[in-house]
Write an enzyme that holds these catalytic residues in place. Structure first.
Site, PDB file in Angstrom:
ATOM      1  N   CYS A   1      -6.964   4.229  -2.342  1.00 11.73           N
ATOM      2  CA  CYS A   1      -7.014   3.197  -1.824  1.00 11.73           C
ATOM      3  C   CYS A   1      -8.097   2.120  -2.330  1.00 11.73           C
ATOM      4  O   CYS A   1      -7.978   1.051  -3.331  1.00 11.73           O
ATOM      5  CB  CYS A   1      -6.668   2.303  -0.083  1.00 11.73           C
ATOM      6  SG  CYS A   1      -5.654   3.254   0.889  1.00 11.73           S
TER       7      CYS A   1
ATOM      8  N   ASP B   1       1.092  -1.427   0.183  1.00 12.14           N
ATOM      9  CA  ASP B   1       0.383  -0.223   0.250  1.00 12.14           C
ATOM     10  C   ASP B   1       0.811   1.193  -0.017  1.00 12.14           C
ATOM     11  O   ASP B   1       1.493   1.818   0.653  1.00 12.14           O
ATOM     12  CB  ASP B   1      -0.875   0.307   1.152  1.00 12.14           C
ATOM     13  CG  ASP B   1      -2.032   1.029   1.528  1.00 12.14           C
ATOM     14  OD1 ASP B   1      -2.034   1.837   0.866  1.00 12.14           O
ATOM     15  OD2 ASP B   1      -3.540   0.470   2.036  1.00 12.14           O
ATOM     16  N   GLN B   2       0.917   1.819  -1.053  1.00 12.68           N
ATOM     17  CA  GLN B   2       1.107   3.507  -0.879  1.00 12.68           C
ATOM     18  C   GLN B   2       2.397   3.150  -1.228  1.00 12.68           C
ATOM     19  O   GLN B   2       3.777   4.227  -0.587  1.00 12.68           O
ATOM     20  CB  GLN B   2       0.776   4.124   0.255  1.00 12.68           C
ATOM     21  CG  GLN B   2       0.913   5.517  -0.057  1.00 12.68           C
ATOM     22  CD  GLN B   2       0.333   6.757   1.390  1.00 12.68           C
ATOM     23  OE1 GLN B   2      -1.273   6.242   0.708  1.00 12.68           O
ATOM     24  NE2 GLN B   2       0.448   7.227   2.190  1.00 12.68           N
TER      25      GLN B   2
ATOM     26  N   HIS C   1      -9.999  -2.933   1.101  1.00 11.34           N
ATOM     27  CA  HIS C   1     -10.431  -2.195   1.408  1.00 11.34           C
ATOM     28  C   HIS C   1     -12.462  -1.837   0.152  1.00 11.34           C
ATOM     29  O   HIS C   1     -11.842  -0.901  -0.276  1.00 11.34           O
ATOM     30  CB  HIS C   1      -9.999  -0.845   0.736  1.00 11.34           C
ATOM     31  CG  HIS C   1     -10.832   0.650   1.664  1.00 11.34           C
ATOM     32  ND1 HIS C   1      -9.967   1.355   1.904  1.00 11.34           N
ATOM     33  CD2 HIS C   1     -12.528   0.622   2.214  1.00 11.34           C
ATOM     34  CE1 HIS C   1     -10.599   2.223   2.256  1.00 11.34           C
ATOM     35  NE2 HIS C   1     -11.948   2.113   2.342  1.00 11.34           N
TER      36      HIS C   1
ATOM     37  N   ASP D   1      -0.781  -0.085  -4.865  1.00 12.25           N
ATOM     38  CA  ASP D   1      -2.221  -0.077  -5.255  1.00 12.25           C
ATOM     39  C   ASP D   1      -1.949   1.604  -5.768  1.00 12.25           C
ATOM     40  O   ASP D   1      -2.635   1.556  -7.048  1.00 12.25           O
ATOM     41  CB  ASP D   1      -3.328   0.336  -4.276  1.00 12.25           C
ATOM     42  CG  ASP D   1      -3.348   0.458  -3.257  1.00 12.25           C
ATOM     43  OD1 ASP D   1      -1.769   1.403  -2.692  1.00 12.25           O
ATOM     44  OD2 ASP D   1      -3.797   0.952  -2.334  1.00 12.25           O
ATOM     45  N   HIS D   2      -0.922   2.565  -5.398  1.00 10.29           N
ATOM     46  CA  HIS D   2      -1.054   3.613  -5.683  1.00 10.29           C
ATOM     47  C   HIS D   2       0.225   4.318  -4.819  1.00 10.29           C
ATOM     48  O   HIS D   2       1.401   3.165  -4.350  1.00 10.29           O
ATOM     49  CB  HIS D   2      -1.561   4.546  -5.533  1.00 10.29           C
ATOM     50  CG  HIS D   2      -1.631   4.126  -3.880  1.00 10.29           C
ATOM     51  ND1 HIS D   2      -1.788   5.090  -2.488  1.00 10.29           N
ATOM     52  CD2 HIS D   2      -3.057   4.108  -3.270  1.00 10.29           C
ATOM     53  CE1 HIS D   2      -2.191   4.611  -1.213  1.00 10.29           C
ATOM     54  NE2 HIS D   2      -3.319   4.446  -2.308  1.00 10.29           N
TER      55      HIS D   2
END
Length: 502
Positions: free
Chosen positions: A52, A12-13, A102, A289-290
């Site tokens: 997310c 994540d991130q 999520h 995801d990003h």
């Protein structure tokens, strides 16, 4: 031909600029470096949406947020949207999720046959933005700069507890898969929340970066008045005026972020070790995801189409794919069609509504010229933003803002907006035409506003009276574990051992 097992690692991130060709040399990430050495490394991979829930729904379905309806972190991912878990399960796979995805709404499975943990974020509509109130900060859930000023060391946090649990259950599942009780091929998705802020790390990982030469951003803070309008909105949404961010805050935040990459590397290494020791073979996908701006330009977190936020790592290790770096721009939207390709699954029934395409051809040397598309219509925006990465160009459009055009080869830091330069009018006109052919921004805006207004009504209604949460409740079948009196002890002990003959 036997269908291949598939192991997906999602983080994540994670800023894709830190993975120019696998992990940057200076990162302490030995396990990911070993994985990179045997993977196809897509160096210019972009998220479908830099937040997310929208990013993950798009990743799982191969569809942009405007198709999925998952515009923000509180938009329902409806059950009628097929995901890679549906496609694989329909084709005979056992599908399992350990960790975060999520999902918002009552469907908390979306094709997964088994889910090992709850999610780290809420499944209801409480985080819904409201375009009717531009500039409003919703203090109890919007990002703020406290993640930066509070950066440092801790041995346990909410996020560390979660990812420890994710890795533990994923490891148990890999051992169980090795026992061979279920003959079907499997797809296990292991989804961590790190290195997502807050920027807090365990001491053993923090200490790895004591002398790191990369604790200062490459691009110093840009004065607020000189930022583009969307960046100004993001800075406002993060409550910048209430925090005095020092250079030391920035260095500590980046140090903790790098440390948490090493933490995740350890977790992934543990799981890859189990896979190897249990003699299982699987295609392995590693993706985020990003990204995270990490203080570049004075910006943090995501929600932007700038490289730090929108670009992510993507590595695929699979039989028949030669390891190496590919620079052609691709998207997280491409993962679902690629998995279908690996499993020999036709997506013809949903192909007209799929925005991604398989990466197998590109990995095998075929040319690809399709633009990479991105959308954003969530917190910090007042109207939808859309973007295209096409060759060396990145083009961004929003009904509220001037266009942006960057030449990423000549200007990788995106410091010179060429949209107003007469010398680049032809390129601008071409990309604007491509964007207008794909997106009706007025209709997109109306759809987002309708979704937000409906969700605000439903959320407030469901908080009155008795409340039944949608959050996933993991089921632990205690009466089917270890030894119970309806089981034969000899059969149990033999069946649960791997390998059996050693």
């Amino acid at each position: 031909m036997t269908a291949p097992n598939i192991l997906i690692f999602m983080v994540d991130q994670l800023n894709g600029a830190l993975f120019p060709d696998g992990p940057a040399e200076w990162l302490h990430a030995p396990n990911l470096k070993r994985l990179a050495a045997r993977s196809v490394r897509f160096a210019n991979t972009y998220t479908a949406s830099p937040l997310c829930a929208p990013a993950r729904a798009s990743f799982m379905s191969g569809q942009l947020p405007r198709r999925t309806g998952v515009y923000d972190n509180a938009a329902e991912f409806v059950s009628s949207q097929p995901t890679y878990a549906h496609h694989l399960r329909r084709a005979g796979y056992q599908t399992c999720l350990s960790g975060k995805m999520h999902f918002v709404g009552p469907d908390q499975m979306h094709g997964f046959e088994e889910r090992l943990t709850t999610d780290i974020y809420p499944a209801d509509f409480g985080w819904t933005p409201d375009y009717r109130k531009p500039g409003e900060r919703i203090d109890w859930w919007y990002h703020n700069m406290g993640s930066v000023t509070g950066a440092g060391v801790a041995e346990i946090t909410n996020q560390l507890e979660y990812d420890d649990e994710v890795a533990y259950h994923a490891g148990r599942k890999l051992y169980d898969l090795a026992r061979g009780h279920d003959p079907r091929p499997w797809c296990l998705t292991v989804s961590f929340t790190h290195p997502h802020d807050p920027y807090v790390a365990r001491r053993k990982y923090w200490d790895l970066y004591e002398d790191c030469a990369h604790l200062d951003p490459e691009v110093p803070p840009i004065p607020y008045a000189e930022q583009d309008p969307h960046s100004q909105r993001l800075l406002d949404s993060c409550d910048r005026d209430k925090f005095d961010i020092t250079d030391e805050d920035v260095r500590r935040s980046r140090r903790a972020y790098f440390a948490n990459i090493s933490y995740i590397d350890d977790k992934i290494g543990e799981l890859l070790d189990i896979l190897e020791r249990t003699r299982q073979e699987a295609i392995i996908v590693f993706v985020s995801d990003h990204g995270d701006m990490l203080g570049e330009r004075g910006m943090w977190f995501k929600m932007s189409f700038f490289e730090g936020s929108a670009r992510v790592p993507l590595m695929v290790a699979a039989p028949g794919l030669k390891a190496g770096r590919i620079d052609t721009p691709v998207s997280t939207l491409d993962v679902t069609p690629t998995l279908a390709n690996f499993a020999a699954i036709s997506l013809d029934e949903v192909l007209p509504w799929t925005d991604g395409e398989s990466l197998v051809g590109l990995a095998n040397g075929e040319e690809r010229t399709t633009p990479v598309a991105m959308e954003y219509a969530a917190e910090g925006s007042y109207a939808p933003l859309v973007g295209l990465r096409y060759g060396k160009w990145k083009y961004t459009r929003c009904a509220l803002d001037p266009d942006q055009l960057f030449d990423l080869e000549a200007d990788p830091q995106e410091l010179r907006n060429l949209a107003g330069d007469p010398a680049h009018k032809g390129t601008l006109d071409q990309l604007r035409a491509k964007s207008e052919a794909r997106w009706d921004l007025a209709a997109f805006d109306a759809e987002v506003r309708q979704s937000q207004a409906r969700r605000w009504v439903v959320y407030e209604a469901l908080r009155n009276g008795s409340y039944y949460p949608w959050d996933y409740q993991p089921l632990q079948k205690a009466s089917e574990r270890y030894m119970r009196n309806h089981m034969n002890l000899d059969t149990l002990e033999g069946g649960q051992r791997f390998p059996r003959g050693e």
